[in-house]
Design an enzyme around this catalytic site. Structure first.
Site, PDB file in Angstrom:
ATOM      1  N   PHE B 128       0.923  -1.197   0.152  1.00  0.00           N
ATOM      2  CA  PHE B 128       0.047  -0.200  -0.149  1.00  0.00           C
ATOM      3  C   PHE B 128       0.972   1.184  -0.011  1.00  0.00           C
ATOM      4  CE2 PHE B 128      -2.585   3.179   1.919  1.00  0.00           C
ATOM      5  CZ  PHE B 128      -3.858   3.172   1.223  1.00  0.00           C
ATOM      6  N   ASP B 205       1.516  -5.151   8.251  1.00  0.00           N
ATOM      7  CA  ASP B 205       0.207  -4.206   8.082  1.00  0.00           C
ATOM      8  C   ASP B 205      -1.029  -5.154   7.935  1.00  0.00           C
ATOM      9  OD1 ASP B 205      -1.771  -2.819   6.961  1.00  0.00           O
ATOM     10  OD2 ASP B 205      -0.541  -1.588   5.628  1.00  0.00           O
ATOM     11  N   TYR B 230     -11.436   1.159  10.076  1.00  0.00           N
ATOM     12  CA  TYR B 230     -12.519   1.603   9.339  1.00  0.00           C
ATOM     13  C   TYR B 230     -12.967   0.713   8.357  1.00  0.00           C
ATOM     14  CZ  TYR B 230      -9.014   4.071   6.859  1.00  0.00           C
ATOM     15  OH  TYR B 230      -7.833   4.563   6.090  1.00  0.00           O
ATOM     16  N   LYS B 231     -12.088  -0.734   8.216  1.00  0.00           N
ATOM     17  CA  LYS B 231     -12.405  -1.421   7.193  1.00  0.00           C
ATOM     18  C   LYS B 231     -13.435  -2.350   7.833  1.00  0.00           C
ATOM     19  CE  LYS B 231      -8.156  -0.388   4.811  1.00  0.00           C
ATOM     20  NZ  LYS B 231      -8.787   0.410   3.445  1.00  0.00           N
ATOM     21  N   ARG B 379     -12.349  -3.651  -7.056  1.00  0.00           N
ATOM     22  CA  ARG B 379     -12.192  -4.498  -5.859  1.00  0.00           C
ATOM     23  C   ARG B 379     -13.643  -4.910  -5.298  1.00  0.00           C
ATOM     24  NH1 ARG B 379      -8.144  -2.315  -1.342  1.00  0.00           N
ATOM     25  NH2 ARG B 379      -9.724  -0.454  -1.410  1.00  0.00           N
TER      26      ARG B 379
END
Lengths: 408, 408
Positions: B128, B205, B230-231, B379
């Site tokens: 990322f 991560d 927040y995912k 995605r």
């Protein structure tokens, strides 16, 4: 009714901002909240605002809200906070904690100045711990020295002290606009000029002034500033901080925490980091949107009232608190450890007495909430939009009662 | 009704977690939300929870809540998140953004390893952006080199690649547990062992695995980890991240952002910084309490369901999405850029096609929300507790329709 209580009632009756007091949650056992300088009260509108945010912006628009509004939020809300501290648009952003922003902006300044052979940081011994600790850390990792100014704990850092401290080696001067203990208001105009005359950059910590005292960042040519949003901006516990970087410095500075939100093209996700062209380069991670709903509501209120009107009530409350302390508390041997009335007095007062740790614990039990600060201080914070003169009268009278009891 | 729609209905009917779907806000125009891996849906309980928090914890207890509960919150909530990623108590804390935590923990590792002459950081080209940008920045400021692993964009980093990359100069290996593009699940056990065998520290991560895939941090002897809330933890836009530091490393590592909350005695406010003895030293500023109310609610739900049950539904949803893609989308020339079913497949799939930028814009307009990722990927994220099989069927069918339209 005492004379002071009568005076408080008159002041409340004449207060042009009195109507706003009931906009805040005022529940439970609290009879006097004198700590809005540490954590501002919540607005009564917040449950509804959070409900709307959760159901509509987050729940219905979902990820689309990033495109529709959230990507701009650090800057839109930043501009509005900027207006309250005298900064024109495009110079203030919201995000991270005060401590993290102090690190980012102080590092940016120190790293830029190192190229010019400047390696000394000027700060005062009585600055807030995070400010001092950040400077200690940066000095150690970047090979800088620290020039400590000895501050008067009941006052603050004077222009003369700064003039004496800065020189050709000074990289950065980091001071608080309003001292967290004494409430002393520093001379932003003079000190910024003195730092610049010596070739230094200046970073002002606005934690205890943002939302309650005009700052004039642009007017005084300030380079960098960081401020807190959960004190006089009532953003809620641990709400994000804001940072100010003067426009012409954006391209000259780089901060070390390079994240996707600080990149030139956030969604390019390219192979190498390229900082955003403007203010965006000072962002790091995903903006804390959910955490700024309360802050936005309070910014709206302060905008509608005007920062000068807020400051005027702040002065009136502080003057009244001083009179109440003179009546109830100082005769018992406590001392006022704050500046006298005038331009150097912020929106809180500190009183000291060796018994104040136990006195404060008793006060909390009876719903009179001030803030104990080791070793012997009680801070009386006066958040103008949520505090009545009557509340100050009741709270300071209770402080006198409990101190008298402790001294028996 | 198509065969797939029938199959989706059967799977939903048999789903032991089906009852939880209606715990989430499902309003507006959204017919299929396939982006819970980017921003999880809000729980319907949140307006009430925020209301209670605002009126009671914040509004009535005010500053007293810091003593009563908030000072412990980064650690209490951290322990609960820790349990979801396989970490025993006292090793996980909540606060800052993912990017800031990556910086703090990577710096802590790199600085400690520099003392042993280790100055190389291993990371993959397809990690990322924040992970890569942070490593670039740290390498530049600390005089490190970067060893870039070339990753298969449709797969991920293999154990063999890491074994080849690490050596006596390696300070740190920083990889994602689940690749943000492909959804590839890395071999945490093997790679951590390989890094340790070479004398390196490893930082995982967990952004795309926390709350949806068991990690086993303690079991695999991981050193450091950072994750997003927040995912799959549905903490809300920009909710704070969490960090993991294995117990025996607490005293051996120091992070650079020294704030008051990381000090040995927070309220001593002493003259010089002394880091807290344990996990506390990895904190910097005031904990983001208001921002963690939503996160706490979701952690409660995942705890009650159990992470293994969540993972089981994640696998079933992903398998079903693959079947739907094979039916509706792949025959039109799109390609699956994710691993096949099995232990290396996470909870999202990426499909690619040159027309997907415009296709995704059309899908958003009709309430089918996936996530476009440049240059040509969509995605499909499958958040198990809030997603139905029917939703996947509807969403992937719409993707096929819009792709067909774009190709006309």
């Amino acid at each position: 009714m005492t004379d002071l209580a009568r005076r408080a009632a008159e002041l409340d009756a004449a207060d042009p901002l009195a109507e706003h007091v009931d906009r805040f949650v005022r529940g439970g056992d609290v009879v006097a909240y004198l700590d809005g300088n540490s954590l501002g009260r919540p607005l009564r509108s917040l449950p509804q605002r959070y409900g709307d945010f959760i159901e509509r912006d987050w729940g219905e628009r979902l990820i689309r809200s990033w495109d529709e509004q959230w990507m701009r939020r650090p800057f839109d809300l930043g501009d509005r906070i900027g207006a309250l501290v005298g900064a024109g648009p495009g110079q203030v952003f919201v995000g991270d904690s005060t401590t993290v922003l102090l690190y980012k902006l102080a590092r940016a300044a120190v790293d830029a100045q190192a190229e010019r052979g400047r390696t000394e940081i000027v700060i005062d011994e009585d600055n807030f711990p995070s400010d001092r600790f950040i400077v200690e850390g940066i000095a150690a990792e970047r090979g800088c020295t620290i020039r400590w100014i000895e501050a008067d704990p009941a006052g603050g850092v004077s222009l003369e002290q700064v003039e004496e401290a800065v020189g050709e080696r000074t990289a950065l001067v980091l001071l608080s606009h309003v001292a967290y203990r004494s409430g002393f208001v520093a001379d932003v105009a003079g000190i910024t000029r003195a730092a610049h005359d010596a070739g230094a950059l200046v970073l002002w910590d606005l934690c205890h002034s943002a939302g309650v005292i005009p700052v004039g960042l642009d007017e005084h040519g300030v380079d960098l500033a960081v401020g807190c949003s959960y004190k006089y901006l009532n953003g809620g516990p641990g709400a994000p901080a804001f940072g100010y970087v003067r426009s012409d410095l954006h391209e000259r500075l780089a901060q070390p925490i390079q994240g996707w939100m600080g990149a030139a093209d956030v969604f390019a996700m390219g192979p190498r980091f390229e900082p955003a062209a403007g203010l965006g380069r000072f962002l790091s991670g995903t903006p804390p949107v959910l955490a700024t709903v309360a802050l936005e509501a309070m910014v709206e209120l302060v905008e509608s009232v005007g920062i000068d009107a807020v400051r005027a009530k702040s002065i009136a409350l502080t003057d009244f608190a001083e009179a109440a302390l003179a009546e109830h508390v100082l005769p018992l041997g406590a001392r006022l450890a704050s500046p006298p009335a005038g331009p150097h007095r912020g929106s809180h007062l500190t009183v000291t007495h060796p018994s104040f740790r136990e006195v404060n614990a008793r006060l909390w039990e009876r719903g009179v909430i001030g803030d104990f600060r080791a070793p012997d201080g009680i801070r009386i914070g006066l958040s103008p939009l949520s505090t009545t003169f009557a509340e100050v009268d009741v709270g300071v009278a209770a402080l006198g009662e409990e101190l008298r009891r402790a001294l028996r």
